[in-house]
Structures are given as C-alpha cells and as structure tokens.
Write a protein that holds these residues in place. Structure first.
Motif, PDB file in Angstrom:
ATOM      1  N   GLY A 246      62.881  34.381  49.921  1.00  0.00           N
ATOM      2  CA  GLY A 246      61.710  34.292  49.061  1.00  0.00           C
ATOM      3  C   GLY A 246      60.399  34.343  49.820  1.00  0.00           C
ATOM      4  N   THR A 247      59.388  34.900  49.159  1.00  0.00           N
ATOM      5  CA  THR A 247      58.015  34.815  49.665  1.00  0.00           C
ATOM      6  C   THR A 247      57.530  33.391  49.433  1.00  0.00           C
ATOM      7  N   PRO A 248      56.973  32.740  50.446  1.00  0.00           N
ATOM      8  CA  PRO A 248      56.649  31.314  50.311  1.00  0.00           C
ATOM      9  C   PRO A 248      55.301  31.016  49.658  1.00  0.00           C
ATOM     10  N   LEU A 249      55.343  30.216  48.619  1.00  0.00           N
ATOM     11  CA  LEU A 249      54.146  29.539  48.102  1.00  0.00           C
ATOM     12  C   LEU A 249      54.109  28.128  48.673  1.00  0.00           C
ATOM     13  N   LYS A 250      55.231  27.416  48.535  1.00  0.00           N
ATOM     14  CA  LYS A 250      55.320  26.037  49.025  1.00  0.00           C
ATOM     15  C   LYS A 250      55.660  26.019  50.511  1.00  0.00           C
ATOM     16  N   ARG A 251      55.271  24.980  51.179  1.00  0.00           N
ATOM     17  CA  ARG A 251      55.438  24.871  52.629  1.00  0.00           C
ATOM     18  C   ARG A 251      56.914  24.813  53.014  1.00  0.00           C
ATOM     19  N   LEU A 252      57.217  25.430  54.159  1.00  0.00           N
ATOM     20  CA  LEU A 252      58.592  25.575  54.625  1.00  0.00           C
ATOM     21  C   LEU A 252      58.778  24.951  56.001  1.00  0.00           C
ATOM     22  N   GLY A 253      60.042  24.682  56.331  1.00  0.00           N
ATOM     23  CA  GLY A 253      60.434  24.347  57.694  1.00  0.00           C
ATOM     24  C   GLY A 253      59.564  23.325  58.378  1.00  0.00           C
ATOM     25  N   THR A 254      59.032  23.672  59.540  1.00  0.00           N
ATOM     26  CA  THR A 254      58.236  22.722  60.329  1.00  0.00           C
ATOM     27  C   THR A 254      56.858  22.493  59.739  1.00  0.00           C
TER      28      THR A 254
ATOM     29  N   SER B 230      55.185  37.159  57.024  1.00  0.00           N
ATOM     30  CA  SER B 230      55.537  37.259  58.443  1.00  0.00           C
ATOM     31  C   SER B 230      54.859  36.174  59.267  1.00  0.00           C
ATOM     32  N   GLY B 231      53.569  35.971  59.032  1.00  0.00           N
ATOM     33  CA  GLY B 231      52.840  34.956  59.787  1.00  0.00           C
ATOM     34  C   GLY B 231      53.354  33.557  59.523  1.00  0.00           C
ATOM     35  N   ILE B 232      53.664  33.283  58.269  1.00  0.00           N
ATOM     36  CA  ILE B 232      54.187  31.965  57.907  1.00  0.00           C
ATOM     37  C   ILE B 232      55.567  31.753  58.510  1.00  0.00           C
ATOM     38  N   PHE B 233      56.424  32.758  58.436  1.00  0.00           N
ATOM     39  CA  PHE B 233      57.776  32.640  58.973  1.00  0.00           C
ATOM     40  C   PHE B 233      57.764  32.348  60.472  1.00  0.00           C
ATOM     41  N   LYS B 234      56.903  33.037  61.206  1.00  0.00           N
ATOM     42  CA  LYS B 234      56.841  32.824  62.655  1.00  0.00           C
ATOM     43  C   LYS B 234      56.557  31.361  62.971  1.00  0.00           C
ATOM     44  N   ARG B 235      55.577  30.792  62.285  1.00  0.00           N
ATOM     45  CA  ARG B 235      55.177  29.417  62.568  1.00  0.00           C
ATOM     46  C   ARG B 235      56.152  28.395  61.974  1.00  0.00           C
ATOM     47  N   ALA B 236      56.454  28.536  60.700  1.00  0.00           N
ATOM     48  CA  ALA B 236      57.269  27.537  60.001  1.00  0.00           C
ATOM     49  C   ALA B 236      58.701  27.499  60.491  1.00  0.00           C
ATOM     50  N   PHE B 237      59.215  28.645  60.952  1.00  0.00           N
ATOM     51  CA  PHE B 237      60.593  28.711  61.440  1.00  0.00           C
ATOM     52  C   PHE B 237      60.680  28.585  62.958  1.00  0.00           C
ATOM     53  N   GLY B 238      59.526  28.559  63.632  1.00  0.00           N
ATOM     54  CA  GLY B 238      59.545  28.536  65.088  1.00  0.00           C
ATOM     55  C   GLY B 238      60.226  29.768  65.638  1.00  0.00           C
ATOM     56  N   TYR B 239      59.915  30.929  65.025  1.00  0.00           N
ATOM     57  CA  TYR B 239      60.642  32.167  65.315  1.00  0.00           C
ATOM     58  C   TYR B 239      59.769  33.142  66.090  1.00  0.00           C
ATOM     59  N   GLY B 240      60.300  33.705  67.181  1.00  0.00           N
ATOM     60  CA  GLY B 240      59.510  34.593  68.008  1.00  0.00           C
ATOM     61  C   GLY B 240      60.143  35.929  68.307  1.00  0.00           C
ATOM     62  N   LYS B 241      61.197  36.281  67.595  1.00  0.00           N
ATOM     63  CA  LYS B 241      61.868  37.558  67.865  1.00  0.00           C
ATOM     64  C   LYS B 241      61.438  38.614  66.837  1.00  0.00           C
ATOM     65  N   THR B 242      62.330  39.558  66.543  1.00  0.00           N
ATOM     66  CA  THR B 242      61.998  40.718  65.724  1.00  0.00           C
ATOM     67  C   THR B 242      61.835  40.364  64.248  1.00  0.00           C
ATOM     68  N   ILE B 243      60.710  40.767  63.666  1.00  0.00           N
ATOM     69  CA  ILE B 243      60.486  40.661  62.224  1.00  0.00           C
ATOM     70  C   ILE B 243      60.309  42.071  61.668  1.00  0.00           C
ATOM     71  N   LEU B 244      61.061  42.381  60.625  1.00  0.00           N
ATOM     72  CA  LEU B 244      60.960  43.683  59.965  1.00  0.00           C
ATOM     73  C   LEU B 244      60.252  43.511  58.630  1.00  0.00           C
ATOM     74  N   GLU B 245      59.064  44.072  58.505  1.00  0.00           N
ATOM     75  CA  GLU B 245      58.337  44.048  57.238  1.00  0.00           C
ATOM     76  C   GLU B 245      58.779  45.258  56.414  1.00  0.00           C
ATOM     77  N   THR B 246      59.744  45.030  55.562  1.00  0.00           N
ATOM     78  CA  THR B 246      60.387  46.114  54.816  1.00  0.00           C
ATOM     79  C   THR B 246      60.305  45.949  53.308  1.00  0.00           C
ATOM     80  N   GLY B 247      59.772  44.806  52.843  1.00  0.00           N
ATOM     81  CA  GLY B 247      59.988  44.453  51.448  1.00  0.00           C
ATOM     82  C   GLY B 247      61.363  43.835  51.324  1.00  0.00           C
ATOM     83  N   TYR B 248      61.629  43.164  50.204  1.00  0.00           N
ATOM     84  CA  TYR B 248      62.932  42.521  50.034  1.00  0.00           C
ATOM     85  C   TYR B 248      63.950  43.487  49.424  1.00  0.00           C
ATOM     86  N   PRO B 249      65.092  43.664  50.104  1.00  0.00           N
ATOM     87  CA  PRO B 249      66.131  44.550  49.564  1.00  0.00           C
ATOM     88  C   PRO B 249      66.557  44.182  48.148  1.00  0.00           C
ATOM     89  N   ARG B 250      66.575  42.892  47.834  1.00  0.00           N
ATOM     90  CA  ARG B 250      67.064  42.474  46.511  1.00  0.00           C
ATOM     91  C   ARG B 250      66.213  43.032  45.380  1.00  0.00           C
TER      92      ARG B 250
END
Length: 416
Positions: free
Chosen positions: A139-147, A184-204
């Motif tokens: 999901g695209t985040p409205l509410k705060r996630l992870g860290t 993408s920006g939120i995921f990097k910070r909230a998930f503590g993630y620093g590897k590959t992010i693909l901005e493709t839209g959601y397949p679902r």
C-alpha cells in the motif's frame, strides 16, 4: 477445597503455557538451523516462491506478478506458500502451493532463487545467499509505518523490538517495489532500507485497467450474489492499533449506522463491507440481509473495487488504489483527531488533500453519497492533483515492468 483445586488448576495451566513456550523456542531454533543448513544446497534457479498476507490470501501484488509470469515466463516454476487454514482457497483456483512451515516448504524456500511477498517474515527468519527477496509491500502510506511510528501500541512486543525486527527483515530485501516517488522516500526511511527500489506502480492495480468492462463487472456481481439494478458502496476501513485481542488479531467497532443507511439508501444501493486482514472479529449482518454484505473473507479486494460505484474508507491505503477507477470516495473519519495525534499520524495533510469529503457521522456519509447523484456532481477539487502524484505510474503494465526488471534485465544480473 474448591479454592485449593482452583489453585492447582491454575498452576498446572501456567506450567503448560511455560512448556509450550519452551517447545516453540526449541522448535524455532531447530527449524532455523535446518533452514540455514538446507540453504547451503545448490539453488533452484527457476523456482519462485510467492506469499500474500502470511499465506492467508491469493491476492495483491504477488498475485499480479504470478499471473503475469504464469502467462509469459514458462521457464520458471511458480509455487505459493499457503497457511494451513486457507489451503482450500488455493485448491479452488488450482494454484500450485505448499503448506507454510511444512518440511516441503522448508526445502523449497531455502533453495528457491526468488521470494515474492507483500509482508514481513517472522523475526527468526533468515535468507540464503542465493535467494533474491522481492518485497512488494501492500500500500501507498498515509499513516506512519515501521520506524516512523511514534506511539507504539502493538501487543506482544516492545517498540524497540518491533523496529529492530522491521529493519532486520528489510535488510534481507534485495528489491522493493514502490507505487510512486512519494512512497519511495518514505519506504527508505521507515523501513531502514537502502537497496534497490523500483518505481513501477503497483502490479495489483493492473487489473483495474485491464478488467474494467461492463461484462466483467456483471459476472463478479453475479458471483457475489448482488443485485444488478443497484449501485454498490464499498466500505473498507483500516484497523486501530489500540483495539486488539492479541498480536496480529484486532477487533473493530462498527461506527457506520447501517440502520440509518438502509432507511435512506436501500432503494438504490447495497453496501459491501471489507474489513482489514488483521481484524479477527466477525460481523453479524443478519439484520441487514439484502442490503449489507460481509465480504471480509473475499479472496482479493481488486474485484470488489471493480464492482463498486463508490468507496467509503478512513485511513486505509485502499483509496490510493481505488483512485485509479476515478470514482467517488468518501472518508468516514469519526476518530480523526485521535488517529492523527495519538494512534498513527499522517505523512501528508490528509484533511486538506484528501480526494473526497471527510465526514464524521453516518448522516454526513449519507448526504455525501446522495450528492454523487446530482447531475452536475464533480469529484473533489483535490482529485486531479492527487491522481497525478499517486497514480501516474499505473496504467495496466506494472507487473510487466517488475518482471522484466527483476527476472530478465542486465541490471538485475549485475545487482543480484
């Protein structure tokens, strides 16, 4: 005598609970050791393991990627991980699956070249070096996630442990799908993630473009037993962090007054309710037969989106997906002050940027529904800006983009 007997039973019960905890601890340790050992065996380079919402569903981004690969990537072996209680769903669809945490699952997961899932694995989990972990999220985040969560209320673990485990799991991800640049920006910070992010839209959401036809909508309504001559309202709220039975099992108090809605809308509408997958409580809608339907256990919400003329939600990410259909949305945010300031908080100015009216009462919900019937009705003035920001990458080919980038591109060969 009764009191003494009660005490003995209580002590026996406590001993049993302690023994079960030790059994789980020992089993988990042995299981983890076996997983790592089997991971030393040669990889099955054509094996892709899929899982959605802890093996409870055949749905979401993993389903969309699976369906694309099934039609276009015949050289790969595609197998689903299924929770024991939900195996019937996979049998119904004729989907190749293995029971989650079984010995066969252990062997397949440890040797698979690819994992595709939309939620985190348990904290004790580990990944073989030869495995590429494709995390699709859900999901695209409205509410705060992870860290980013400030007020931690999730039962069964501490805030420190929760965030540590989140970062541990994200450290295993090799690729993360993002529906838009904002996420993408939120995921990097909230998930503590620093590897590959693909901005493709959601397949679902490919399905919402590919299947949005009168004939498909008619067939789904028939399958669901819904009247063809009435409009469909989808009510899909999210869960509340402070309303729980136990970890991953939440209750939901229905604030939407179905009596009032039936009295004023039943001539033209039916309401289908879809609770979040973490909500364990069951709805009793017997009183509202013919007007309100509980589709919380429906296998994939994408078909419910397609047959719905209007969405009512709150802070759930469903509205980011539903926006692709360009249909009216109403936000029933009866507890917005509490949710915004205490439970979760928002990543953007929801009250001023929501792509539809925000209301706090059922009466206001009904008025908002009735307004959509006006000949001169126009969507919220926020809608076009919202669509451009959050849905611009989605148009029916996101699954193809993901598969080509992860499974076939030169970039993937270099990164992985």
């Amino acid at each position: 005598m009764k009191k003494e007997g009660s005490k003995k039973i209580s002590l026996k019960s406590q001993s049993g609970i302690l023994l079960k905890k030790w059994e789980r601890f020992i089993f988990r340790g042995v299981y983890k050791w076996c997983f790592r050992l089997l991971g030393l065996l040669p990889a099955d380079k054509n094996l892709v393991m899929f899982e959605s919402f802890f093996g409870r569903q055949y749905s979401c981004n993993p389903r969309a990627i699976y369906e694309y690969m099934k039609e276009n990537c015949r050289e790969y072996r595609l197998i689903w991980s299924a929770n024991r209680k939900y195996e019937g769903l996979f049998e119904q669809y004729g989907i190749p699956y293995v029971r989650r945490y079984s010995l066969q699952w252990l062997l397949l997961m440890s040797r698979a070249r690819y994992w595709v899932t939309n939620v985190r694995f348990p904290s004790w989990f580990s990944k073989s070096k030869h495995t590429i972990y494709l995390q699709t999220w859900h999901g695209t985040p409205l509410k705060r996630l992870g860290t980013d969560i400030e007020h931690y209320l999730i039962p069964g673990t501490s805030a420190e442990s929760y965030k540590k485990n989140f970062v541990k799991d994200s450290g295993m991800w090799d690729v993360l799908i993002s529906p838009n640049r904002y996420s993408s920006g939120i995921f990097k910070r909230a998930f503590g993630y620093g590897k590959t992010i693909l901005e493709t839209g959601y397949p679902r959401n490919d399905y919402l473009y590919q299947a949005n036809q009168d004939n498909a909508i008619r067939k789904i309504k028939e399958k669901c037993g819904l009247p063809r001559d009435k409009k469909v309202i989808l009510y899909a709220p999210t869960w509340r962090d402070d309303q729980f039975y136990s970890e991953e099992h939440y209750r939901f108090d229905l604030h939407l007054d179905l009596n009032l809605m039936r009295d004023r809308l039943a001539d033209d509408y039916v309401v289908i309710l879809r609770m979040h997958y973490l909500i364990a409580s069951r709805l009793d809608l017997g009183t509202y037969a013919g007007f309100a339907f509980d589709f919380s256990q429906y296998d994939d919400i994408r078909e419910l989106y397609l047959i719905s003329d209007l969405l009512i939600t709150d802070y759930s990410s469903v509205f980011f997906d539903f926006a692709n259909l360009r249909r009216p949305m109403i936000f029933f945010a009866y507890d917005i002050d509490k949710y915004r300031d205490f439970l979760r908080g928002f990543y953007f100015d929801f009250e001023n940027k929501a792509p539809g009216p925000i209301v706090r009462t059922t009466d206001a919900v009904i008025r908002a529904v009735q307004e959509t019937e006006n000949p001169d009705f126009q969507p919220s003035e926020n809608f076009e800006a919202f669509f451009r920001k959050f849905c611009s990458l989605e148009g029916g080919r996101s699954s193809e983009r993901v598969v080509k980038r992860v499974f076939y591109s030169d970039e993937a060969r270099e990164v992985f």
